[in-house]
Motif scaffolding. Structure first.
Motif, PDB file in Angstrom:
ATOM      1  N   TYR A 269      81.294  91.353   3.055  1.00 41.16           N
ATOM      2  CA  TYR A 269      79.893  91.655   3.362  1.00 41.16           C
ATOM      3  C   TYR A 269      79.804  92.340   4.715  1.00 41.16           C
ATOM      4  CZ  TYR A 269      78.091  88.579  -0.344  1.00 41.16           C
ATOM      5  OH  TYR A 269      77.771  88.002  -1.543  1.00 41.16           O
ATOM      6  N   THR A 290      75.013  92.260   3.318  1.00 36.21           N
ATOM      7  CA  THR A 290      75.021  93.001   2.054  1.00 36.21           C
ATOM      8  C   THR A 290      76.401  93.562   1.740  1.00 36.21           C
ATOM      9  OG1 THR A 290      74.014  94.870   0.896  1.00 36.21           O
ATOM     10  CG2 THR A 290      74.337  95.106   3.252  1.00 36.21           C
ATOM     11  N   ASP A 379      71.431  84.965   0.921  1.00 35.95           N
ATOM     12  CA  ASP A 379      72.897  85.011   0.867  1.00 35.95           C
ATOM     13  C   ASP A 379      73.508  84.630   2.216  1.00 35.95           C
ATOM     14  OD1 ASP A 379      72.897  85.746  -1.790  1.00 35.95           O
ATOM     15  OD2 ASP A 379      72.933  87.891  -1.357  1.00 35.95           O
ATOM     16  N   TYR A 380      72.903  85.111   3.282  1.00 38.66           N
ATOM     17  CA  TYR A 380      73.372  84.751   4.626  1.00 38.66           C
ATOM     18  C   TYR A 380      73.178  83.256   4.870  1.00 38.66           C
ATOM     19  CZ  TYR A 380      73.357  84.398   9.744  1.00 38.66           C
ATOM     20  OH  TYR A 380      73.588  84.013  11.036  1.00 38.66           O
ATOM     21  N   LYS A 382      73.072  80.872   2.669  1.00 39.82           N
ATOM     22  CA  LYS A 382      74.033  80.122   1.853  1.00 39.82           C
ATOM     23  C   LYS A 382      75.417  80.163   2.495  1.00 39.82           C
ATOM     24  CE  LYS A 382      73.646  80.735  -2.504  1.00 39.82           C
ATOM     25  NZ  LYS A 382      73.681  81.395  -3.848  1.00 39.82           N
TER      26      LYS A 382
END
Length: 414
Positions: A269, A290, A379-380, A382
């Motif tokens: 990422y 991302t 996402d970050y 998590k």
């Protein structure tokens, strides 16, 4: 497709599980000979042993008139002769009725009205390996779910080793999809201080066994508390409701900074964090986390630097980071007409794991995230909340970039 998923989470009492589990499948066949059962365990041997035990229960011959056997209750249910193997067998007047498999095993050509999954995780090493957990989930969704017939049911029986194990992922999936499910948790030591089943595990035995284990292993094995919750690096994070301003509403930040860890490989990422500095504390304003291609992230990062009025940006030059930094700087000055942000790239030569561990306490104590950061950057969020102090982490890009925030702040006030 709506399904009923019963997620049974047992502590590791093998005798208890064998007594309940070995009687389950024959009982189902007694109700309906058209049931098609598929079972799975962490390897073929364990799954096959379960299959043989179920088949043996149905085929048991009555030798003691005082002992009740399966045929006393369901006299018309018999295993079909000539089509019985250890892992695949059939009930007379029925379909291929029972298949035992495992991750990596076959399920081709077999539909199921009931799927029973038992303890896919072999040990703590597998529980700490996110690639193994992902493999389990991929196998379950790609192979097992495709075999479930309309109106079918799933039962998952397992020790809750990890919050991202099959049971944990399935609970989240059921909630997201609106599927009906039931989650049963059985703790060896109950909340009121009593034991779940003293005849199998007494309190004295429980204390003796757990005293020799690590707290994380004991909590998972007996209390259904996943090891990653006990063993995660960051136990908590500070948050803010409002940014620091004076009585007139003017920002009190003494600087706006950014740190970027570019994606070295396709599976990595890019993580870019922008924060404001107030009283030597970092208030996170924006996160880009991302896997998008570089031609997209270069533009996105440049625009965010301008939007948040970043005064100083540090970008790791490892891999393609140096060219990334140059392109971001060019996009800001040539394409967007801004020279406000000073962009510097540097080679990160320190060991990543050591850096993350060294600055973990500072991250917890001095970095503030917006209260809704879970929704803004899921996402970050998590990645930060699941990173393990020990074990194999699938990704370290989020903790790595967050550590860069700490290092930058240390450099400013050194």
């Amino acid at each position: 497709m709506m399904m009923f998923s019963l997620l049974i989470c047992l502590h590791n009492l093998r005798h208890y599980k064998s007594r309940t589990g070995s009687l389950f499948v024959p009982w189902v066949f007694g109700r309906n000979k058209k049931e098609k059962i598929m079972t799975a365990s962490y390897n073929e041997m364990l799954s096959t042993n379960f299959s043989k035990a179920s088949r043996g229960t149905i085929s048991e011959i009555k030798a003691d008139k005082d002992k009740i056997v399966y045929s006393d209750i369901f006299p018309d249910v018999k295993v079909k002769k000539g089509e019985s193997t250890a892992h695949l067998w059939t009930i007379e007047d029925g379909y291929n009725s029972y298949l035992a498999t495992s991750p990596g095993g076959t399920a081709t050509g077999f539909g199921a009205t009931l799927i029973l999954v038992d303890d896919l995780i072999k040990n703590v090493e597998e529980a700490n390996n996110e690639m193994v957990l992902e493999k389990h989930w991929t196998w379950f969704t790609d192979t097992m779910l495709s075999r479930l017939e309309e109106g079918g049911k799933i039962i998952i029986v397992m020790t809750r080793w990890h919050s991202r194990d099959l049971a944990g992922r399935m609970i989240d999936h059921c909630q997201e999809e609106g599927w009906t499910y039931r989650h049963i948790t059985m703790k060896a030591l109950q909340d009121d201080g009593t034991m779940l089943c003293p005849s199998i595990l007494s309190y004295a035995s429980y204390k003796k066994k757990t005293s020799a284990m690590s707290e994380e292993i004991a909590s998972a094995n007996y209390q259904q508390i996943p090891i990653d919750i006990k063993g995660k690096l960051y136990q908590s994070f500070k948050t803010y409701d409002e940014l620091p301003v004076d009585q007139d509403g003017n920002s009190l930040f003494t600087g706006i900074y950014s740190y970027c860890d570019t994606a070295d490989e396709g599976k990595d990422y890019l993580c870019n964090i922008i924060w404001g500095d107030y009283n030597k504390e970092a208030y996170v304003l924006d996160v880009i986390y991302t896997k998008e291609p570089v031609e997209i992230t270069e533009i996105k990062v440049a625009k965010h630097y301008i939007e948040y009025k970043v005064t100083y940006a540090r970008i790791e030059s490892n891999g393609g980071g140096k060219q990334f930094a140059r392109n971001v700087n060019r996009i800001m000055t040539d394409d967007l007409g801004s020279n406000f942000t000073v962009v510097k790239w540097f080679h990160q030569s320190k060991n990543k794991q050591s850096r993350i561990l060294t600055y973990s306490s500072w991250v917890v104590e001095h970095i503030y995230f917006p209260q809704n950061w879970r929704q803004r950057w899921p996402d970050y969020y998590k990645a930060m909340n699941s990173y393990q102090r020990e074990g194999k982490n699938a990704h370290d890009d989020a903790p790595d970039a967050t550590t860069g925030v700490a290092e930058t702040m240390q450099g400013i006030y050194r």
